[in-house]
Design an enzyme around this catalytic site. Structure first.
Site, PDB file in Angstrom:
ATOM      1  N   GLU A 176       0.840  -1.206   0.000  1.00 35.02           N
ATOM      2  CA  GLU A 176       0.000   0.000   0.000  1.00 35.02           C
ATOM      3  C   GLU A 176       0.872   1.253   0.000  1.00 35.02           C
ATOM      4  O   GLU A 176       0.625   2.203  -0.728  1.00 35.02           O
ATOM      5  CB  GLU A 176      -0.915   0.009   1.238  1.00 35.02           C
ATOM      6  CG  GLU A 176      -1.952   1.128   1.232  1.00 35.02           C
ATOM      7  CD  GLU A 176      -1.497   2.408   1.901  1.00 35.02           C
ATOM      8  OE1 GLU A 176      -2.244   3.399   1.850  1.00 35.02           O
ATOM      9  OE2 GLU A 176      -0.390   2.466   2.465  1.00 35.02           O
ATOM     10  N   GLU A 177       1.913   1.228   0.836  1.00 34.00           N
ATOM     11  CA  GLU A 177       2.697   2.455   1.067  1.00 34.00           C
ATOM     12  C   GLU A 177       3.326   3.034  -0.196  1.00 34.00           C
ATOM     13  O   GLU A 177       3.256   4.241  -0.413  1.00 34.00           O
ATOM     14  CB  GLU A 177       3.772   2.209   2.143  1.00 34.00           C
ATOM     15  CG  GLU A 177       3.203   1.896   3.528  1.00 34.00           C
ATOM     16  CD  GLU A 177       2.542   3.102   4.194  1.00 34.00           C
ATOM     17  OE1 GLU A 177       2.402   4.153   3.544  1.00 34.00           O
ATOM     18  OE2 GLU A 177       2.156   2.988   5.364  1.00 34.00           O
TER      19      GLU A 177
ATOM     20  N   ASP B 189      -7.270   2.028   8.419  1.00 31.01           N
ATOM     21  CA  ASP B 189      -5.884   2.454   8.165  1.00 31.01           C
ATOM     22  C   ASP B 189      -5.615   3.863   8.672  1.00 31.01           C
ATOM     23  O   ASP B 189      -5.038   4.679   7.974  1.00 31.01           O
ATOM     24  CB  ASP B 189      -5.571   2.333   6.654  1.00 31.01           C
ATOM     25  CG  ASP B 189      -4.094   2.589   6.352  1.00 31.01           C
ATOM     26  OD1 ASP B 189      -3.273   2.560   7.288  1.00 31.01           O
ATOM     27  OD2 ASP B 189      -3.770   2.843   5.174  1.00 31.01           O
TER      28      ASP B 189
END
Ligand code: ZN
Ligand code: ZN
Length: 469
Positions: free
Chosen positions: A327-328, A353
């Site tokens: 995701e990052e 998140d």
């Protein structure tokens, strides 16, 4: 570890308040599928803490598409099987890999001193021996955008800002643009490198990393963040009015192509035609710490909630848990999931998140703001102190793409983000920052939501897929 449930609004008589908090009362009510009962029992949940403590201790940092993230996937598969979920498997994808190296920054003149710095995702490295140049300073992104190339070329750009803590974390969108797009703008104007004030709200000497991407043909240059106190120090030095020279040494760079993947598990539903309720968080983290609030806590919360529903009996709909990879660095896992599963019926999607602090607000997609199902969910969340918001839910980087391609309704269970950007993407994102009572409140909220969304015959109307973000 604190075992008491979170204090609740005194005038609301919840099941726990009426039944007391003895073990006998809870084991007696835990088998009931009633949402309020499940919610109250979840306030005693230890599964989320166990997952959170387990992955952050036994895996640690999990930078995308590296061997550390691969170890995290192995850990995840074993854990999800151990918890009793069905269809546990990994769906892999390939992506570019970025890695950090040694990194230092110092003021060379007029007042020589070291600064705390961390490279941003996709930063290039400095030449061997580092890079020394005069600083061109800007107060905010607009000032950099408006600056002529002649004010920037051949210099190290410094962008300052004034981000304040907010419960809804709203300033991250606006001020975070400095990190996301500042490096490309500086590069296009001929800067040799860029350092930004960390996108953070703390005053500790821990820089905040985070992704930026090179757009519009901008060539990669060294891009890094100074800790907030170091950025303020640099700003004071600049205020003295003399030319300021920085030396940067950044060892970061791209490292070819690697493998990442989404880890998927399910609570199978009774009715295969009733569709899927998708809940998730992301498995990868930045490399500076153990990725506890970002986002092992999200994995722990949604998984513990799904487990409580599973333990109460088979729900009508399948609950699918996704621990998204990568995701990052830009939502690679969310995009891969959307591509692979666009043809399946998703009746509701949501992700956790924004840390581990309490949920304070719920938003839905607005196709039918008066939907009785949304009313029932909001009502079941109210005893946890959760307000119904009026904003359109958007999910996030992980579930956003599947919502966009399928039009699946989205639920946002907003966490209190007041503390989040003190710790976010820093070396301080460690287990001790999590309040077990607030973590359990999150589990209770997701459990109540799932108890209704996975069971009620009604579903929220799908919405027209949103335009590309
Ligand atoms: Zn995150
Ligand atoms: Zn993050």
């Amino acid at each position: 570890m604190i075992k008491r449930p979170l204090a609740r609004t005194p005038f609301l008589f919840t099941a726990a308040a009426l039944l007391g908090t003895s073990t006998i009362a809870f084991s007696a009510i835990a088998a009931s599928p009633d949402p309020a009962t499940l919610r109250e029992a979840a306030l005693q949940d230890d599964t989320a803490w166990d997952i959170l403590e387990g992955i952050t201790t036994e895996v640690g940092q999990r930078l995308a598409a590296t061997p550390a993230e691969a170890r995290a996937r192995e850990w995840a598969v074993a854990e999800l099987k151990r918890q009793g979920f069905a269809n546990v498997h990994v769906e892999t994808f390939t992506m570019p890999v970025w890695q950090r190296g040694e990194e230092t920054a110092e003021i060379v003149a007029p007042f020589p001193q070291k600064l705390a710095v961390a490279a941003l995702g996709n930063s290039s490295g400095t030449p061997a021996g580092g890079l020394t140049a005069e600083v061109a300073a800007f107060d905010g992104l607009d000032a950099l955008v408006k600056a002529p190339a002649s004010a920037v070329a051949g210099k190290i750009v410094f962008v300052n800002h004034h981000m304040a803590a907010q419960q809804d974390g709203g300033s991250y969108g606006e001020i975070g643009a400095i990190r996301r797009t500042g490096p490309s703008i500086a590069s296009q104007k001929g800067a040799l490198a860029i350092v930004i004030r960390s996108i953070g709200t703390d005053h500790h000497r821990v820089p905040h990393t985070g992704v930026q991407t090179w757009v519009n043909g901008a060539k990669a240059i060294p891009a890094a963040a100074l800790s907030v106190p170091d950025a303020e120090q640099l700003a004071r030095v600049l205020e003295r009015g003399k030319p300021v020279t920085l030396h940067l040494s950044i060892g970061a760079g791209m490292a070819g192509t690697g493998t990442s993947g989404n880890v998927i598990a399910e609570v199978p539903g009774r009715d295969p035609k009733a569709g899927i309720v998708l809940v998730g968080g992301h498995l990868d983290s930045w490399d500076l710490a153990t990725g506890t609030i970002d986002d092992a806590s999200g994995l722990a919360i949604v998984t513990a909630a799904a487990k409580r529903i599973m333990a109460a009996g088979k729900p009508r709909r399948t609950i699918r848990i996704v621990w998204f990879g990568a995701e990052e660095p830009g939502g690679f896992g969310g995009d891969a999931y959307a591509k692979a599963h666009a043809g399946e019926k998703h009746v509701l999607v949501g992700e956790s998140d924004s840390g581990a602090d309490r949920v304070w607000k719920v938003d839905f997609t607005a196709a039918d703001p008066k939907a009785p199902l949304a009313d029932r969910i909001a009502l079941a969340l109210a005893p946890l102190g959760i307000t119904r918001g009026s904003a359109r839910a958007h999910g996030g980087t992980d579930v956003g793409p599947i919502a966009q391609v399928t039009g699946a309704p989205v639920i946002d269970l907003h966490q209190d983000a007041t503390r989040y950007f003190d710790i976010h993407h820093t070396a301080d994102d460690t287990l001790d920052k999590v309040d077990p009572a607030q973590l359990r409140q999150n589990v209770a909220a997701w459990t109540a939501m799932l108890a209704i969304a996975a069971e009620d015959a009604e579903q929220l109307a799908p919405v027209a897929p949103a335009p590309e973000r």
